[in-house]
Write an enzyme that holds these catalytic residues in place. Structure first.
Site, PDB file in Angstrom:
ATOM      1  N   ASP A 110     -19.134  56.483  49.560  1.00  0.00           N
ATOM      2  CA  ASP A 110     -19.959  56.200  50.737  1.00  0.00           C
ATOM      3  C   ASP A 110     -21.197  57.078  50.755  1.00  0.00           C
ATOM      4  OD1 ASP A 110     -18.638  54.145  51.902  1.00  0.00           O
ATOM      5  OD2 ASP A 110     -17.612  55.327  53.418  1.00  0.00           O
TER       6      ASP A 110
ATOM      7  N   ASP B 279     -12.075  46.622  51.293  1.00  0.00           N
ATOM      8  CA  ASP B 279     -12.104  48.015  51.738  1.00  0.00           C
ATOM      9  C   ASP B 279     -10.693  48.516  52.074  1.00  0.00           C
ATOM     10  OD1 ASP B 279     -13.264  50.406  52.515  1.00  0.00           O
ATOM     11  OD2 ASP B 279     -14.692  49.488  53.902  1.00  0.00           O
TER      12      ASP B 279
HETATM   13  C1  DGJ Z   1     -16.187  52.089  54.407  1.00  0.00           C
HETATM   14  C2  DGJ Z   1     -16.998  51.570  53.257  1.00  0.00           C
HETATM   15  O1  DGJ Z   1     -16.988  52.465  52.197  1.00  0.00           O
HETATM   16  C3  DGJ Z   1     -18.401  51.263  53.744  1.00  0.00           C
HETATM   17  O2  DGJ Z   1     -19.200  50.888  52.672  1.00  0.00           O
HETATM   18  C4  DGJ Z   1     -18.314  50.186  54.786  1.00  0.00           C
HETATM   19  O3  DGJ Z   1     -17.857  49.004  54.201  1.00  0.00           O
HETATM   20  C5  DGJ Z   1     -17.405  50.612  55.921  1.00  0.00           C
HETATM   21  N1  DGJ Z   1     -16.149  51.092  55.449  1.00  0.00           N
HETATM   22  C6  DGJ Z   1     -17.192  49.483  56.885  1.00  0.00           C
HETATM   23  O4  DGJ Z   1     -16.267  49.773  57.857  1.00  0.00           O
END
Ligand code: DGJ
Length: 746
Positions: free
Chosen positions: A541, A471
């Protein structure tokens, strides 16, 4: 050999029957670009497509001429491909043809430079042209690789300081000169949770384009642009696509001059960029992929999908079926422990899921997003048996196991920050801007990369891990390197990006069998550069199925389905609050690398039953859904955006899966038929219709001609639910309606 050179006309012709690029040594020693795009006969000279005797711009300043590597200050006033500051401070170069070579295959790029490659020299040919500026000794090696059977040319450039004094690279781009401006520019823009929406604008004189100065390619604009004619559709008429194989700051733009010629250029954003080259040093410019198509935007996507999927992505997962995963993020956020995860994994296994991914929250004391980034030490309060104990228990259930990391970040509340506050990016004496309570580590510093390679490597090595989600949850502010002198701060962003690539390289080399998925608050670093290390990326997301129709459609313009993570999440949706049926959510996510993002133990039995059916439906068709030819049929960006349709076609044409989605129901709709694409007009097909995943709604036989020219009726009269008499009013179903079609050649 697809590249020919004529010593008589001084022309090179790159031609594979599907596309042509013609270059020429002009009379003044520069390299002209005479033609790029439609295939042309090999043999004839195309000299008439450029200036008759080009001795430079003397007396003809500003006249549009196509160049392979335009430079500033010599009479071509369009945006340049290369800006080098010479020892005397000027930026003029006189790049004279010195030599060339034509090689089978594609010479390897230097380490940490993501680029397309060949597995076999027969797959491509490369033209390398060496140019020299006599006054400074600056040497430029241009590379043009034409892939056999594809309409893609990969452009590379290396700049070598062959002089005795330092020079500074201030701008370096892959360019493409086109003879007219009768184009519409297509860009993919948005922000968090609505990444890569399709924007179009007709070109006008001047510069127009997109870019990023965020330290990563970003969610706001994508380093992919396309050009289409007014008449271009998904499968007809001319189009260009261009993708930059790079993940940092970028600029992608079109410059239209007074004579209505167009210059495309893609490269590192020049704002703030300066790369000094000492005598003998070299700089490798990020690769640019240019794809031409005479068969619409679909043809551009096809060409780029193939190259990115097969010859940019690497490793054992490159063309391998990707597992159906369940990620605990939206199911638990930070609130989990060993028992809860095992319980979720058991429920996931029971529904046919193949990979369990433990997301954020397993390290340090990370009970929320305020602390512990940087402390890659297992939190024994939550996981007393460690990641190893958890992974073993999950794997004993028959699942693969994956883990989330965010290596490039640090929370001020972390042991790492307390020990090394100077590793976080910032300018002494100035406030550091926080975002999500976190700061960014300076990946341009070798000791930072070493620390991360060791600490994260240790965790990965300690457990049987099959998958890593990497991430990156904020952009870079107060850019500054504490270890570079004032006159070298222009290297900062590129060094950051290269350091990030180095960490990827180290971890992917140390753990070659792990499937890496990149992520950046969803899709904020979804670019061709990342695909070199991570063959798939978390697309957004935003898991709302309606939003996802647009996000996946837009992303598919430049990127293959095998690169797009797509999950079913719980309702009300956590990003939009919308309630959609679980089968609708799955029908959308299946046109991606499929998975779930929820707590399966909290699902009603009926939903668990639905998931079982969905997973088995997907697994049976995964080969075609992940690696088939993706054909767009109806755009969610057209009209009121109420409908979307697309299909995936097996490479051998033997089967396809098509989908039609309608977001809102309207009464008394017109008759409507969905025309499929890419089938064999002469073949017969069995079409099976699915409106849920437990059982097909019916099946029939049709000819390929019928399916493509007439199409599938998507409006059969159907009864209203609950026995409400509908007096013959045609009714398709409720809101969030979908149909999937299995199309199998007989
Ligand atoms: C952002 C990501 O896109 C999510 O899927 C998740 O992993 C969160 N961060 C976790 O902090």
């Amino acid at each position: 050999m697809t590249i020919t050179w004529s010593a008589e006309t001084h022309e090179w012709h790159l031609a594979n029957g599907r596309t042509s690029w013609v270059l020429r040594v002009l009379e003044n020693g520069w390299i002209g670009l005479l033609h790029a795009g439609a295939p042309m006969a090999v043999g004839p000279s195309y000299r008439h497509l450029g200036p008759a005797d080009f001795a430079g711009f003397d007396n003809r300043v500003g006249e549009p001429v196509g160049f392979a590597v335009p430079v500033p200050g010599v009479g071509d006033f369009r945006v340049p491909a290369l800006v080098v500051e010479n020892p005397d401070g000027s930026t003029v170069l006189d790049l004279q043809y010195r030599s060339h070579r034509i090689v089978a295959g594609k010479p390897a790029q230097p380490a940490l430079t993501p680029a397309t490659y060949c597995d076999d020299a027969a797959e491509a040919d490369t033209l390398e042209i060496t140019l020299i500026d006599a006054l400074t000794g600056v040497t430029v090696v241009l590379g043009f690789t034409l892939f056999a059977g594809a309409t893609v040319v990969a452009r590379n450039m290396q700049i070598v300081n062959g002089g005795a004094e330092r020079v500074v690279v201030r701008g370096a781009f892959g360019t493409l000169d086109l003879p007219d401006a009768d184009w519409t520019l297509v860009t993919l823009s948005g922000t968090w949770a609505r990444e890569r929406a399709v924007y179009e604008r007709a070109l006008v004189p001047g510069r127009q384009g997109v870019g990023s100065l965020r330290g990563g390619s970003g969610a706001e604009h994508n380093p992919f642009i396309a050009l289409r004619r007014a008449a271009t559709t998904e499968d007809a008429c001319e189009a260009w696509g261009a993708a930059l194989v790079y993940s940092g700051n970028f600029l992608a733009e079109a410059d239209v001059d007074a004579f209505h010629t167009t210059r495309l250029r893609l490269g590192i954003h020049p704002d703030g960029f300066a790369w000094p080259l000492d005598p003998g040093a070299a700089f490798t410019v990020p690769e640019t992929l240019f794809a031409w198509s005479g068969e619409g935007l679909g043809g551009v996507s096809d060409a780029l999908h193939g190259i990115m999927r097969d010859r940019l992505a690497r490793g054992p997962w490159r063309n391998k079926a990707r597992p159906v995963l369940l990620n605990n993020w939206e199911g638990t956020y930070f609130n989990f422990n060993h028992e809860r995860i095992v319980e979720m994994a058991r429920a996931a296994k029971d529904m046919g899921i193949e990979l369990f991914v433990l997301d954020d929250g397993w390290f340090g004391r990370r009970d929320d997003d305020h602390r512990s980034l940087g402390d890659w030490v297992i939190d024994r309060r939550k996981l007393p048996a460690g990641v190893d104990g958890l992974a073993r228990e999950v794997k004993a259930l028959g699942l693969l196991f994956g883990l989330w990391i965010e290596p490039e970040m640090v929370n001020p509340d972390s042991d790492l920050f307390r020990a090394h506050p100077d590793w976080a990016i910032g300018i002494p004496g100035r406030k550091r801007t926080e975002s999500r309570q976190q700061l960014v580590l300076d990946m341009g510093r070798p000791e930072v990369v070493d620390y991360l390679a060791d600490s994260i490597g240790e965790v990965i090595a300690s457990a049987p891990i099959d998958y890593i989600k990497w991430d990156w949850n904020r952009f870079i502010t107060e850019p500054f390197s504490l270890v570079l002198p004032a006159d070298r701060q222009g290297e900062f962003f590129h060094r950051y990006n290269t350091g990030m690539y180095e960490l990827y390289e180290r971890l992917t080399t140390r753990f070659p069998s792990i499937l890496f998925e990149s992520c950046a608050s969803g899709g904020a670093r979804f670019d061709a550069g990342m695909l070199f290390w991570a063959p798939q990326a978390w697309t957004s997301d935003d898991t709302d199925a309606v939003e996802r129709l647009r996000i996946q459609w837009g992303t598919s313009l430049g990127y293959p389905v095998s690169s797009m993570g797509a999950h079913v999440s719980a309702v009300p949706n956590h990003q939009t609050g919308r309630l959609t049926p679980i089968d609708f959510r799955a029908a959308v996510a299946m046109f991606g690398v499929f998975g779930y993002e929820l707590d399966p133990t909290a699902m009603p039995a009926s939903d668990r039953e639905a998931v079982r059916a969905q997973v088995s439906f997907y697994v049976e068709r995964r080969e075609v859904l992940q690696y088939g030819r993706f054909l767009r049929l109806r755009s969610p960006f057209a009209g009121d955006g109420n409908e979307t349709a697309w299909m995936s076609l097996a490479p051998d044409g033997s089967r396809a899966v098509a989908a039609h989605y309608r977001v809102l129901q309207h009464p008394m709709r017109s008759r409507d038929r969905l025309r499929l694409r890419g089938l064999d007009a002469a073949a017969r097909y069995r079409v099976t219709v699915w409106r849920s995943f437990d059982a097909p709604a019916g099946s029939f036989e049709r000819g390929g001609d019928d399916l493509m020219s007439v199409g599938l009726s998507i409006e059969p009269p159907e009864p209203m639910p609950g026995g409400i008499p509908n007096d013959g009013v045609r009714f398709l179903g409720s809101d969030f309606n979908f149909r999937l079609y299995d199309v199998v050649r007989l």
